[in-house]
Design a protein around this motif. Structure first.
Motif, PDB file in Angstrom:
ATOM      1  N   MET A  40      62.176  78.371  24.228  1.00 40.07           N
ATOM      2  CA  MET A  40      62.852  77.894  23.199  1.00 40.07           C
ATOM      3  C   MET A  40      62.468  77.041  22.706  1.00 40.07           C
ATOM      4  SD  MET A  40      66.668  78.252  21.820  1.00 40.07           S
ATOM      5  CE  MET A  40      66.906  76.909  20.264  1.00 40.07           C
ATOM      6  N   HIS A  41      61.719  76.032  23.051  1.00 44.05           N
ATOM      7  CA  HIS A  41      61.169  74.940  22.446  1.00 44.05           C
ATOM      8  C   HIS A  41      60.099  74.743  22.561  1.00 44.05           C
ATOM      9  CE1 HIS A  41      64.947  72.453  22.122  1.00 44.05           C
ATOM     10  NE2 HIS A  41      65.411  73.146  23.211  1.00 44.05           N
ATOM     11  N   SER A  42      58.853  75.676  23.238  1.00 40.42           N
ATOM     12  CA  SER A  42      57.401  75.763  23.304  1.00 40.42           C
ATOM     13  C   SER A  42      57.177  76.766  21.706  1.00 40.42           C
ATOM     14  CB  SER A  42      57.098  76.631  24.849  1.00 40.42           C
ATOM     15  OG  SER A  42      56.068  76.851  24.968  1.00 40.42           O
ATOM     16  N   ALA A  43      55.858  75.945  21.372  1.00 34.17           N
ATOM     17  CA  ALA A  43      55.506  77.013  20.963  1.00 34.17           C
ATOM     18  C   ALA A  43      54.527  77.760  21.243  1.00 34.17           C
ATOM     19  CB  ALA A  43      54.308  76.208  20.252  1.00 34.17           C
ATOM     20  N   ARG A  44      54.283  78.013  22.299  1.00 27.85           N
ATOM     21  CA  ARG A  44      53.383  78.978  23.247  1.00 27.85           C
ATOM     22  C   ARG A  44      54.159  79.746  23.380  1.00 27.85           C
ATOM     23  NH1 ARG A  44      50.836  76.770  27.834  1.00 27.85           N
ATOM     24  NH2 ARG A  44      52.317  77.915  28.976  1.00 27.85           N
ATOM     25  N   GLY A  45      55.172  79.753  23.583  1.00 26.13           N
ATOM     26  CA  GLY A  45      56.134  80.818  24.212  1.00 26.13           C
ATOM     27  C   GLY A  45      57.164  81.611  23.311  1.00 26.13           C
ATOM     28  N   MET A  46      57.253  80.866  21.787  1.00 29.70           N
ATOM     29  CA  MET A  46      57.380  80.946  20.598  1.00 29.70           C
ATOM     30  C   MET A  46      57.230  82.409  19.885  1.00 29.70           C
ATOM     31  SD  MET A  46      61.245  80.984  21.197  1.00 29.70           S
ATOM     32  CE  MET A  46      61.754  81.513  19.620  1.00 29.70           C
ATOM     33  N   ARG A  47      55.587  81.767  20.088  1.00 29.87           N
ATOM     34  CA  ARG A  47      55.227  82.812  18.839  1.00 29.87           C
ATOM     35  C   ARG A  47      54.917  84.076  19.334  1.00 29.87           C
ATOM     36  NH1 ARG A  47      51.115  78.257  18.655  1.00 29.87           N
ATOM     37  NH2 ARG A  47      52.426  76.828  17.746  1.00 29.87           N
ATOM     38  N   PRO A  48      54.658  84.179  20.870  1.00 28.98           N
ATOM     39  CA  PRO A  48      54.718  85.668  20.938  1.00 28.98           C
ATOM     40  C   PRO A  48      55.712  86.132  20.793  1.00 28.98           C
ATOM     41  CG  PRO A  48      53.653  84.348  22.925  1.00 28.98           C
ATOM     42  CD  PRO A  48      54.325  84.256  21.330  1.00 28.98           C
ATOM     43  N   GLY A  89      65.218  73.720  18.817  1.00 32.05           N
ATOM     44  CA  GLY A  89      63.760  74.970  19.071  1.00 32.05           C
ATOM     45  C   GLY A  89      62.751  74.813  19.019  1.00 32.05           C
ATOM     46  N   SER A  90      61.813  75.408  18.871  1.00 29.69           N
ATOM     47  CA  SER A  90      60.452  75.518  18.441  1.00 29.69           C
ATOM     48  C   SER A  90      60.415  75.886  16.755  1.00 29.69           C
ATOM     49  CB  SER A  90      59.236  76.359  18.955  1.00 29.69           C
ATOM     50  OG  SER A  90      58.010  76.542  18.250  1.00 29.69           O
ATOM     51  N   ILE A  91      59.446  74.221  15.804  1.00 29.78           N
ATOM     52  CA  ILE A  91      59.428  74.497  14.791  1.00 29.78           C
ATOM     53  C   ILE A  91      58.924  76.779  14.564  1.00 29.78           C
ATOM     54  CG2 ILE A  91      56.875  74.093  14.849  1.00 29.78           C
ATOM     55  CD1 ILE A  91      59.424  73.150  12.166  1.00 29.78           C
ATOM     56  N   ASP A  92      58.448  77.077  15.419  1.00 27.79           N
ATOM     57  CA  ASP A  92      57.870  77.973  15.300  1.00 27.79           C
ATOM     58  C   ASP A  92      58.899  79.567  15.111  1.00 27.79           C
ATOM     59  OD1 ASP A  92      55.081  79.003  15.276  1.00 27.79           O
ATOM     60  OD2 ASP A  92      56.027  76.793  16.954  1.00 27.79           O
ATOM     61  N   ILE A  93      60.574  78.968  15.296  1.00 27.96           N
ATOM     62  CA  ILE A  93      61.180  79.565  14.715  1.00 27.96           C
ATOM     63  C   ILE A  93      61.699  79.628  13.433  1.00 27.96           C
ATOM     64  CG2 ILE A  93      63.801  80.130  14.571  1.00 27.96           C
ATOM     65  CD1 ILE A  93      63.976  79.074  18.143  1.00 27.96           C
ATOM     66  N   TYR A  94      61.461  78.357  12.559  1.00 29.64           N
ATOM     67  CA  TYR A  94      61.395  78.088  11.253  1.00 29.64           C
ATOM     68  C   TYR A  94      60.744  78.912  10.483  1.00 29.64           C
ATOM     69  CZ  TYR A  94      62.421  75.645   6.833  1.00 29.64           C
ATOM     70  OH  TYR A  94      62.822  75.340   5.697  1.00 29.64           O
ATOM     71  N   ALA A  95      58.935  78.944  11.122  1.00 31.93           N
ATOM     72  CA  ALA A  95      57.857  78.984  10.991  1.00 31.93           C
ATOM     73  C   ALA A  95      57.918  80.762  10.411  1.00 31.93           C
ATOM     74  CB  ALA A  95      56.571  78.619  11.661  1.00 31.93           C
ATOM     75  N   ALA A  96      58.285  81.149  11.460  1.00 30.71           N
ATOM     76  CA  ALA A  96      58.762  83.008  11.386  1.00 30.71           C
ATOM     77  C   ALA A  96      59.024  83.300  10.742  1.00 30.71           C
ATOM     78  CB  ALA A  96      58.575  83.492  12.896  1.00 30.71           C
TER      79      ALA A  96
END
Length: 125
Positions: A1-9, A46-53
């Motif tokens: 959850m904290h890793s952008a690499r894990g959250m993007r996919p 968690g990752s900023i990718d959650i917010y970004a998506a």
């Protein structure tokens, strides 16, 4: 959850499933306890990718003992909605209070001030 690499996919797969099925995805998160930074997008756990998506992000928070506020702090598909206050208590239950003059950054400053007060004088709280 904290890793952008894990959250993007994961977020890409979740978005594809939502598009394929026509459903909406609601993710409920919590603000972290960091007392620095004023930007709402950096305060989620968690990752900023959650917010970004996300296409729309709402922050719901406490203003007082019974008063709460809903602040629309991100919207990619339409103009942001106006912040709305509501109250909730064991006697009166739930009640909308109407529009409220606040934004996500101001709300986060209020939270930071309360966190600072608690850390300086924990017996009072």
């Amino acid at each position: 959850m904290h890793s952008a690499r894990g959250m993007r996919p994961l977020m890409k797969s979740l978005g594809a499933a939502a598009e394929r099925t026509g459903c909406a995805v609601v993710i409920i998160g919590h603000l972290n306890k960091r007392s620095f930074g004023t930007k709402a997008q950096y305060r989620g756990l968690g990752s900023i990718d959650i917010y970004a998506a996300a296409r729309s992000v709402l922050t719901v928070g406490r203003l007082g003992e019974t008063m709460r506020v809903v602040v629309h702090n991100k919207s990619n598909l339409s103009p942001k909605g106006a912040p709305v206050a509501f109250s909730f208590d064991s006697v009166s239950g739930f009640s909308w209070q109407g529009e409220y003059d606040i934004n996500a950054e101001i709300y986060l400053k209020i939270i930071r001030a309360k966190q600072t007060a608690v850390s300086l004088n924990p017996q009072k709280y």
